[in-house]
Design a protein around this motif. Structure first.
Motif, PDB file in Angstrom:
ATOM      1  N   TRP A 149       0.815  -1.216   0.000  1.00 54.90           N
ATOM      2  CA  TRP A 149       0.000   0.000   0.000  1.00 54.90           C
ATOM      3  C   TRP A 149       0.850   1.268   0.000  1.00 54.90           C
ATOM      4  N   GLU A 197      -3.902  -3.613  -6.286  1.00 53.24           N
ATOM      5  CA  GLU A 197      -4.956  -4.469  -5.744  1.00 53.24           C
ATOM      6  C   GLU A 197      -4.644  -5.954  -5.959  1.00 53.24           C
ATOM      7  N   ARG A 237      -4.775  -2.030 -10.354  1.00 55.57           N
ATOM      8  CA  ARG A 237      -4.653  -0.950  -9.380  1.00 55.57           C
ATOM      9  C   ARG A 237      -6.021  -0.476  -8.915  1.00 55.57           C
ATOM     10  N   THR A 238      -6.027   0.149  -7.740  1.00 51.88           N
ATOM     11  CA  THR A 238      -7.255   0.699  -7.167  1.00 51.88           C
ATOM     12  C   THR A 238      -7.859   1.739  -8.110  1.00 51.88           C
ATOM     13  N   ASP A 239      -9.179   1.692  -8.242  1.00 49.49           N
ATOM     14  CA  ASP A 239      -9.924   2.663  -9.053  1.00 49.49           C
ATOM     15  C   ASP A 239      -9.439   2.715 -10.491  1.00 49.49           C
ATOM     16  N   THR A 280     -12.908  -2.420 -10.005  1.00 48.92           N
ATOM     17  CA  THR A 280     -11.479  -2.667  -9.850  1.00 48.92           C
ATOM     18  C   THR A 280     -11.236  -4.168  -9.915  1.00 48.92           C
ATOM     19  N   SER A 318      -9.822  -7.236  -8.605  1.00 55.13           N
ATOM     20  CA  SER A 318      -9.302  -7.439  -7.252  1.00 55.13           C
ATOM     21  C   SER A 318      -8.631  -8.787  -7.036  1.00 55.13           C
ATOM     22  N   ASN A 353     -14.433  -6.039  -7.648  1.00 60.13           N
ATOM     23  CA  ASN A 353     -14.982  -5.537  -6.378  1.00 60.13           C
ATOM     24  C   ASN A 353     -16.407  -5.037  -6.534  1.00 60.13           C
TER      25      ASN A 353
END
Length: 304
Positions: free
Chosen positions: A44, A75, A94-96, A128, A130, A147
């Motif tokens: 993170w 992610e 990746r996130t978003d 996203t 995941s 997600n």
């Protein structure tokens, strides 16, 4: 949670320990090479670190041999081989972001390209990716758990990995064909760029072979998991209701629901395995009810 990376043997003895991440390590991936192992860790702190281990038995990490700095948190990731050159590459979600990002694993990693998993979506971010899993019978086929709320969406996607070698940029103006019926080369315009972008989106959409609703309930803080059956005929996904769902890869239909964990308890992790001695197929699941359950699934169908 601290960003520490630990290697241990099957008896729980610590072999090596490092802390090169400043925040939670969300994923670790390993690819076995003939002369060494490639180990990748994603945290993170928006970093991906690469390690190499020359001794398969000791699994010593040593200093990171390379690092990728990401603009957003990772992610999911997967170490695979390039379908053409067979060179090791890293796939990152990746996130978003709706995209899969392809990176080399060289001492100075570079991004080969990306693949949109929602090419015709009107939303800025549709979901996203995941959890990622490569098909054991066809490594170019990827199972992606998203997600999406309130139920997990499953995608079976054909990987569109760019060539491993990228041509050097040219200072000359870009020329494109006037149309499909006219081979005349003309300078690139906004209209030709739009047509090229649409062609890429159409190709990415065609690569999505299955887009299914798994009916597996999840919330914003859920951790999706997906694993393939050893023969590549289907996948299993987790859920927050304690149920494991088996889904046929060719149709996206739910073929079985395995109930053994406490009702309403999250299934956290899944591992699929085939015993080489007798050919039995096993599925291991771990849940928030502190249970590990071994399932023996049928060889001919996904029903267990």
């Amino acid at each position: 949670m601290s960003g520490q990376l630990i290697a241990s043997d099957l008896e729980g003895n610590i072999i090596d320990m490092r802390r090169d991440h400043s925040k939670y390590i969300v994923k670790a991936a390993v690819l076995h090479e003939s002369e060494h192992d490639i180990i990748a860790t994603a945290g993170w702190d928006c970093k991906v670190n690469f390690y190499t281990s020359t001794d398969h038995a000791s699994f010593k990490f040593g200093e990171p041999v390379a690092t990728i700095i990401l603009p957003t948190k990772p992610e999911a990731m997967l170490l695979v081989r390039h379908p053409d050159s067979l060179e090791p590459i890293l796939i990152i979600a990746r996130t978003d972001s709706n995209f899969l990002y392809f990176y080399t694993t060289e001492n100075e990693p570079r991004m080969l390209g990306k693949q949109n998993l929602a090419p015709h979506s009107n939303a800025w971010v549709a979901f996203t990716p995941s959890a990622l899993a490569a098909c054991p019978s066809d490594p170019t086929l990827l199972a992606v758990a998203t997600n999406s709320l309130p139920h997990m969406k499953l995608l079976i996607v054909r990987l569109l990995v760019p060539p491993f070698t990228t041509p050097a940029p040219s200072a000359a103006p870009v020329l494109v064909r006037r149309s499909l019926l006219d081979d005349t080369l003309v300078p690139e315009t906004q209209a030709t760029q739009a047509r090229a972008a649409l062609a890429i989106a159409d190709r990415e959409a065609a690569a999505i072979q299955i887009h299914a609703n798994t009916m597996a309930p999840q919330a914003a803080y859920s951790t999706p998991a997906v694993v393939w059956r050893p023969d590549g005929s289907g996948v299993f996904v987790n859920g927050d209701d304690g149920v494991i769902r088996g889904i046929e890869a060719s149709t996206g239909r739910i073929k079985t629901s395995l109930k053994g964990h406490e009702e309403g308890s999250k299934v956290r992790c899944l591992v699929s395995y085939r015993n080489e001695v007798d050919g039995e197929e096993w599925l291991v699941s771990g849940g928030f009810d502190q249970r590990l359950i071994v399932w023996k699934t049928g060889l001919a169908t996904i029903d267990g």
